[in-house]
Design a protein around this motif. Structure first.
Motif, PDB file in Angstrom:
ATOM      1  N   HIS A 101      44.414  24.119  33.779  1.00 55.56           N
ATOM      2  CA  HIS A 101      44.648  25.551  33.950  1.00 55.56           C
ATOM      3  C   HIS A 101      46.047  25.792  34.512  1.00 55.56           C
ATOM      4  N   VAL A 102      46.715  26.836  34.005  1.00 51.33           N
ATOM      5  CA  VAL A 102      48.097  27.116  34.405  1.00 51.33           C
ATOM      6  C   VAL A 102      48.204  28.197  35.472  1.00 51.33           C
ATOM      7  N   GLY A 103      47.123  28.927  35.706  1.00 53.98           N
ATOM      8  CA  GLY A 103      47.159  30.004  36.689  1.00 53.98           C
ATOM      9  C   GLY A 103      45.835  30.718  36.752  1.00 53.98           C
ATOM     10  N   VAL A 104      45.862  31.889  37.376  1.00 52.33           N
ATOM     11  CA  VAL A 104      44.658  32.726  37.445  1.00 52.33           C
ATOM     12  C   VAL A 104      44.939  34.049  36.753  1.00 52.33           C
ATOM     13  N   LYS A 105      43.875  34.637  36.216  1.00 46.99           N
ATOM     14  CA  LYS A 105      43.987  35.916  35.523  1.00 46.99           C
ATOM     15  C   LYS A 105      43.223  36.968  36.317  1.00 46.99           C
ATOM     16  N   VAL A 106      43.885  38.101  36.561  1.00 47.63           N
ATOM     17  CA  VAL A 106      43.273  39.219  37.261  1.00 47.63           C
ATOM     18  C   VAL A 106      42.954  40.291  36.231  1.00 47.63           C
ATOM     19  N   GLY A 107      41.750  40.814  36.304  1.00 48.70           N
ATOM     20  CA  GLY A 107      41.342  41.884  35.408  1.00 48.70           C
ATOM     21  C   GLY A 107      40.511  42.904  36.159  1.00 48.70           C
ATOM     22  N   VAL A 108      40.130  43.964  35.480  1.00 52.87           N
ATOM     23  CA  VAL A 108      39.200  44.947  36.031  1.00 52.87           C
ATOM     24  C   VAL A 108      38.057  45.120  35.042  1.00 52.87           C
TER      25      VAL A 108
ATOM     26  N   TYR B  95      37.463  44.190  40.508  1.00 46.69           N
ATOM     27  CA  TYR B  95      38.406  43.168  40.065  1.00 46.69           C
ATOM     28  C   TYR B  95      37.666  41.912  39.622  1.00 46.69           C
ATOM     29  N   THR B  96      38.265  41.206  38.676  1.00 42.40           N
ATOM     30  CA  THR B  96      37.772  39.896  38.275  1.00 42.40           C
ATOM     31  C   THR B  96      38.916  38.901  38.430  1.00 42.40           C
ATOM     32  N   LEU B  97      38.577  37.690  38.797  1.00 46.70           N
ATOM     33  CA  LEU B  97      39.538  36.590  38.905  1.00 46.70           C
ATOM     34  C   LEU B  97      38.981  35.412  38.124  1.00 46.70           C
ATOM     35  N   GLU B  98      39.800  34.850  37.239  1.00 45.72           N
ATOM     36  CA  GLU B  98      39.365  33.723  36.428  1.00 45.72           C
ATOM     37  C   GLU B  98      40.504  32.723  36.310  1.00 45.72           C
ATOM     38  N   TYR B  99      40.155  31.458  36.159  1.00 48.07           N
ATOM     39  CA  TYR B  99      41.153  30.459  35.810  1.00 48.07           C
ATOM     40  C   TYR B  99      41.591  30.728  34.383  1.00 48.07           C
ATOM     41  N   THR B 100      42.833  30.400  34.055  1.00 50.63           N
ATOM     42  CA  THR B 100      43.286  30.587  32.677  1.00 50.63           C
ATOM     43  C   THR B 100      44.137  29.399  32.242  1.00 50.63           C
TER      44      THR B 100
ATOM     45  N   GLY C 250      55.981  29.577  42.764  1.00 52.96           N
ATOM     46  CA  GLY C 250      55.403  28.537  41.932  1.00 52.96           C
ATOM     47  C   GLY C 250      53.997  28.811  41.434  1.00 52.96           C
ATOM     48  N   VAL C 251      53.442  29.969  41.751  1.00 53.70           N
ATOM     49  CA  VAL C 251      52.094  30.334  41.318  1.00 53.70           C
ATOM     50  C   VAL C 251      52.199  31.361  40.199  1.00 53.70           C
ATOM     51  N   ARG C 252      51.399  31.154  39.155  1.00 50.56           N
ATOM     52  CA  ARG C 252      51.384  32.084  38.032  1.00 50.56           C
ATOM     53  C   ARG C 252      50.093  32.890  38.053  1.00 50.56           C
ATOM     54  N   VAL C 253      50.250  34.218  38.068  1.00 52.43           N
ATOM     55  CA  VAL C 253      49.115  35.131  38.002  1.00 52.43           C
ATOM     56  C   VAL C 253      49.322  36.003  36.771  1.00 52.43           C
ATOM     57  N   PHE C 254      48.294  36.081  35.932  1.00 52.90           N
ATOM     58  CA  PHE C 254      48.353  36.874  34.719  1.00 52.90           C
ATOM     59  C   PHE C 254      47.483  38.115  34.913  1.00 52.90           C
ATOM     60  N   ILE C 255      47.996  39.267  34.529  1.00 47.46           N
ATOM     61  CA  ILE C 255      47.270  40.521  34.680  1.00 47.46           C
ATOM     62  C   ILE C 255      46.878  41.018  33.295  1.00 47.46           C
ATOM     63  N   GLU C 256      45.576  41.192  33.091  1.00 49.52           N
ATOM     64  CA  GLU C 256      45.092  41.699  31.809  1.00 49.52           C
ATOM     65  C   GLU C 256      45.646  43.095  31.556  1.00 49.52           C
ATOM     66  N   LYS C 257      45.812  43.437  30.291  1.00 47.24           N
ATOM     67  CA  LYS C 257      46.387  44.733  29.920  1.00 47.24           C
ATOM     68  C   LYS C 257      45.634  45.897  30.554  1.00 47.24           C
ATOM     69  N   LYS C 258      44.310  45.849  30.557  1.00 51.91           N
ATOM     70  CA  LYS C 258      43.503  46.940  31.096  1.00 51.91           C
ATOM     71  C   LYS C 258      43.740  47.145  32.602  1.00 51.91           C
ATOM     72  N   ALA C 259      44.157  46.095  33.311  1.00 52.34           N
ATOM     73  CA  ALA C 259      44.334  46.161  34.765  1.00 52.34           C
ATOM     74  C   ALA C 259      45.765  46.474  35.192  1.00 52.34           C
ATOM     75  N   GLN C 260      46.709  46.462  34.272  1.00 52.57           N
ATOM     76  CA  GLN C 260      48.119  46.568  34.651  1.00 52.57           C
ATOM     77  C   GLN C 260      48.451  47.856  35.385  1.00 52.57           C
ATOM     78  N   LEU C 261      47.993  48.989  34.925  1.00 49.25           N
ATOM     79  CA  LEU C 261      48.318  50.251  35.593  1.00 49.25           C
ATOM     80  C   LEU C 261      47.591  50.411  36.914  1.00 49.25           C
ATOM     81  N   THR C 262      46.373  49.878  37.006  1.00 48.05           N
ATOM     82  CA  THR C 262      45.626  50.012  38.258  1.00 48.05           C
ATOM     83  C   THR C 262      46.175  49.109  39.352  1.00 48.05           C
ATOM     84  N   LEU C 263      46.922  48.075  38.982  1.00 45.47           N
ATOM     85  CA  LEU C 263      47.431  47.121  39.970  1.00 45.47           C
ATOM     86  C   LEU C 263      48.876  47.372  40.401  1.00 45.47           C
ATOM     87  N   LEU C 264      49.559  48.334  39.826  1.00 40.98           N
ATOM     88  CA  LEU C 264      50.961  48.567  40.188  1.00 40.98           C
ATOM     89  C   LEU C 264      51.116  48.779  41.691  1.00 40.98           C
TER      90      LEU C 264
END
Length: 129
Positions: free
Chosen positions: A45-52, A62-67, A81-95
């Protein structure tokens, strides 16, 4: 298939001012350290993914998953050095949100300090914008 990382809690931030940054999401040093620890045992896994997701008594949570890779529409945040990916649906809510990791005697969890939240449920696991 993605697997869940840990439990996450949400906090509405009204009294504390979070500094605006260019990144959609900022990580505290404790969050960076915990993500590094979690990924150390998962080299594929390269990082974690944050979603809603729509759930809970107040609308979203919020959801957190390995990706293993970045999705086509994911926003990537790299910090210390940490990679966090934000799902498209969560991008505006996380600004402007700060992701923290809190440990106490009874629990350990990621906490999202989000200035965009209008309300949360009593348990702190769901929110509305």
């Amino acid at each position: 298939m993605a697997s869940s990382v840990v439990r996450a809690t949400v906090r509405a931030v009204s009294k504390r001012r979070i500094q605006a940054t260019r990144a959609a999401l900022t990580l505290t040093p404790s969050a960076v350290q915990k993500i590094k620890e979690l990924l150390k045992d998962k080299p594929e896994h390269v990082g974690v993914k944050v979603g809603v997701r729509t759930r809970g008594c107040n609308g979203l949570s919020y959801t957190l998953e390995y990706t293993k890779s970045k999705g086509d529409s994911d926003e990537e945040v790299i910090q210390d050095g940490v990679r966090v990916f934000i799902e498209k649906k969560a991008q505006l809510t996380l600004l402007g949100t700060e992701m923290d990791y809190i440990e106490d005697k009874l629990s350990s969890e990621f906490v999202f300090n989000n200035p965009n939240i209008k309300g949360t449920c009593g348990c702190g696991e769901s929110f509305n914008i």
